[in-house]
Design a protein around this motif. Structure first.
Motif, PDB file in Angstrom:
ATOM      1  N   LEU B  58       0.840  -1.196   0.000  1.00 42.16           N
ATOM      2  CA  LEU B  58       0.000   0.000   0.000  1.00 42.16           C
ATOM      3  C   LEU B  58       0.875   1.246   0.000  1.00 42.16           C
ATOM      4  CD1 LEU B  58      -2.732  -1.096   2.574  1.00 42.16           C
ATOM      5  CD2 LEU B  58      -3.133  -0.494   0.193  1.00 42.16           C
ATOM      6  N   PRO B  59       0.325   2.368  -0.439  1.00 38.89           N
ATOM      7  CA  PRO B  59       1.065   3.634  -0.419  1.00 38.89           C
ATOM      8  C   PRO B  59       1.541   3.966   0.992  1.00 38.89           C
ATOM      9  CG  PRO B  59      -0.941   3.854  -1.699  1.00 38.89           C
ATOM     10  CD  PRO B  59      -1.004   2.516  -1.041  1.00 38.89           C
ATOM     11  N   ARG B  60       2.749   4.515   1.078  1.00 37.42           N
ATOM     12  CA  ARG B  60       3.303   4.834   2.383  1.00 37.42           C
ATOM     13  C   ARG B  60       2.827   6.188   2.872  1.00 37.42           C
ATOM     14  NH1 ARG B  60       7.518   1.295   3.172  1.00 37.42           N
ATOM     15  NH2 ARG B  60       7.710  -0.109   1.417  1.00 37.42           N
ATOM     16  N   ARG B  61       3.083   6.420   4.121  1.00 33.27           N
ATOM     17  CA  ARG B  61       2.658   7.675   4.722  1.00 33.27           C
ATOM     18  C   ARG B  61       3.199   8.862   3.916  1.00 33.27           C
ATOM     19  NH1 ARG B  61       2.831   8.583  11.011  1.00 33.27           N
ATOM     20  NH2 ARG B  61       2.856   6.345  10.782  1.00 33.27           N
ATOM     21  N   GLY B  62       2.320   9.777   3.595  1.00 32.77           N
ATOM     22  CA  GLY B  62       2.748  10.931   2.818  1.00 32.77           C
ATOM     23  C   GLY B  62       2.356  10.807   1.363  1.00 32.77           C
ATOM     24  N   GLN B  63       2.239   9.577   0.889  1.00 31.07           N
ATOM     25  CA  GLN B  63       1.862   9.378  -0.511  1.00 31.07           C
ATOM     26  C   GLN B  63       0.346   9.471  -0.669  1.00 31.07           C
ATOM     27  OE1 GLN B  63       3.860   5.659  -1.493  1.00 31.07           O
ATOM     28  NE2 GLN B  63       5.472   6.849  -2.519  1.00 31.07           N
ATOM     29  N   PRO B  64      -0.083   9.660  -1.926  1.00 37.48           N
ATOM     30  CA  PRO B  64      -1.491   9.913  -2.258  1.00 37.48           C
ATOM     31  C   PRO B  64      -2.543   9.078  -1.530  1.00 37.48           C
ATOM     32  CG  PRO B  64      -0.187  10.063  -4.224  1.00 37.48           C
ATOM     33  CD  PRO B  64       0.756   9.690  -3.115  1.00 37.48           C
ATOM     34  N   LYS B  65      -2.500   7.783  -1.677  1.00 37.57           N
ATOM     35  CA  LYS B  65      -3.602   6.987  -1.143  1.00 37.57           C
ATOM     36  C   LYS B  65      -3.256   6.267   0.146  1.00 37.57           C
ATOM     37  CE  LYS B  65      -6.072   6.229  -5.454  1.00 37.57           C
ATOM     38  NZ  LYS B  65      -6.546   5.224  -6.438  1.00 37.57           N
ATOM     39  N   TYR B  66      -2.481   6.929   0.976  1.00 30.89           N
ATOM     40  CA  TYR B  66      -2.058   6.331   2.240  1.00 30.89           C
ATOM     41  C   TYR B  66      -3.247   5.974   3.127  1.00 30.89           C
ATOM     42  CZ  TYR B  66      -0.270   6.088   7.001  1.00 30.89           C
ATOM     43  OH  TYR B  66       0.008   5.697   8.282  1.00 30.89           O
TER      44      TYR B  66
END
Lengths: 167, 167
Positions: B58-66
Motif C-alpha cells: 500500500l502507499p506509504r505515509r505521505g503518498q497519495p492513497k495512504y
DNA sequence: TTGCGTGCAAAAGGTTTGCATAAAT
DNA sequence: ATTTATGCAAACCTTTTGCACGCAA
C-alpha cells in the motif's frame, strides 16, 4: 529383569515426570524445582488451559513454590518440545492441552459456551493421509477445528459466554 | 459458507466492490476512499497475506492513497464480516485469504518453506457433518490444517525459510 | 449539517529477552 | 567450580482504542 530394554519403546506406564526427566537429561538440562512444580500443576489438570488459567492455580509471588511468568512460558515451551503438551490458537488465545498418553484427537468448538469437545476419527486420519499423498506431502501432524453450537447452547441455554474474540 | 446467502441470487459476476458496497449500504455505513483503496489492493493479490505484507504494497505515509494501520485493521475486520475475506492463525501470525468466489477449502502447510497449499475435499465435509451429528453439534464452519513437508522441501531443497515461529 | 470514519498517539495484551543472581550438577 | 535456570524489569510485537478533525451522505 530387563529394565533397560524398556527405554527403547517408551511404555505407557512411564509418568510425565519420568518422560520429562529423560528429555532434560538427553539435553544436559537441569531438573529444577520450578520445572517440577509446573509439571505437577499441568498434569493435575486434565483439560485444556491457557497460561493465565494455569497461573491462577500456581502459588502466587511470595508463596513457597512461586514460579515467575517468564519461567512458566519457558517451561511450557519445553513441555511442548518434550511432547508432553500440544499448543494451539483458539479465538485469539494460546491454548495448551495434554499430549501425554492421550490418543490423537480433534475438537468441536462451541461458539456459545466456548467449550471444546474432543473427538477421535480414524476416517479423518485416513482422509488426511490420502490428501497428503495426492500432493506428495509428508505429514507430521494436523489440526481440525469444527466450530458451531453444542447441543446445550442450541437449546437456548447459552451459558457463561466469556469474552468474545476474533476469528 | 458461500457469500450468496445474504441476498437472493447474487450472480457470480458481482465484483468484490459491489458486494462490499451492498454490505456497507445495508448497514448505513460509508464508502470511503480508504475502504476502496484497501479493497483494491487486497483483491489484486490472489493469495494469502498478513497485515504487514499488505501494508508493504500500500502507499506509504505521505503518498497519495495512504491508509493508516489502524484503519487497515478496521477495514480488514469489515471484509471478514462482509464475507470477502477469511482470517486464521498460522504459526503465530494472523493470515487472511480471499473468500470471494472461492470454493471452501483447507490447507497443507509446509514447515520447510512456509507455503500454504490449498485442497478441497467433499469427503472432509461429509466427515465433519457426521462427527457433528454424532455430538448433536450445529456446524457453522471448520478449519483443517495439515502440517508437514511439501514435495519440494522433501527433496533437500528447502527454500527461503522465513522466521521460525511457535505452534 | 450530521455523525461516521480517519489518523495520530498511546494503550493494551500477550510473550520474549537482557542481565545479575541463584541453584543444579 | 561450572554453567544452566530463574526472577525481575523492560522490551517487543501486534492489535486496539480515545480523541479531535475531516469528509461522506
Amino acid at each position: 529383569m530387563p529394565p533397560e530394554s524398556a527405554l527403547d519403546h517408551v511404555p505407557v506406564s512411564v509418568t510425565p515426570h519420568e518422560q520429562f526427566e529423560r528429555y532434560l537429561r538427553s539435553r544436559g538440562r537441569r531438573n529444577t524445582v520450578q520445572r517440577r512444580v509446573v509439571l505437577d500443576y499441568v498434569f493435575r489438570e486434565h483439560d485444556h488451559f491457557d497460561v493465565d488459567r494455569l497461573i491462577e492455580k500456581l502459588p502466587r509471588r511470595g508463596q513457597p513454590k512461586y514460579v515467575s511468568r517468564p519461567t512458566i512460558y519457558r517451561t511450557l515451551a519445553e513441555f511442548v518440545d518434550a511432547g508432553l503438551l500440544r499448543k494451539f490458537e483458539l479465538a485469539g488465545r494460546t491454548v495448551y492441552e495434554l499430549n501425554y498418553g492421550y490418543p490423537e484427537h480433534d475438537h468441536l468448538y462451541c461458539q456459545g459456551c466456548q467449550r471444546l469437545i474432543e473427538f477421535q476419527s480414524d476416517a479423518l486420519l485416513a482422509l488426511r493421509d490420502e490428501v497428503a499423498a495426492r500432493h506428495r506431502f509428508r505429514v507430521t501432524g494436523h489440526r481440525l477445528m469444527i466450530t458451531g453450537l453444542c447441543a446445550a447452547c442450541q437449546s437456548g441455554s447459552r451459558r457463561r459466554p466469556r469474552r468474545q474474540q476474533q476469528s
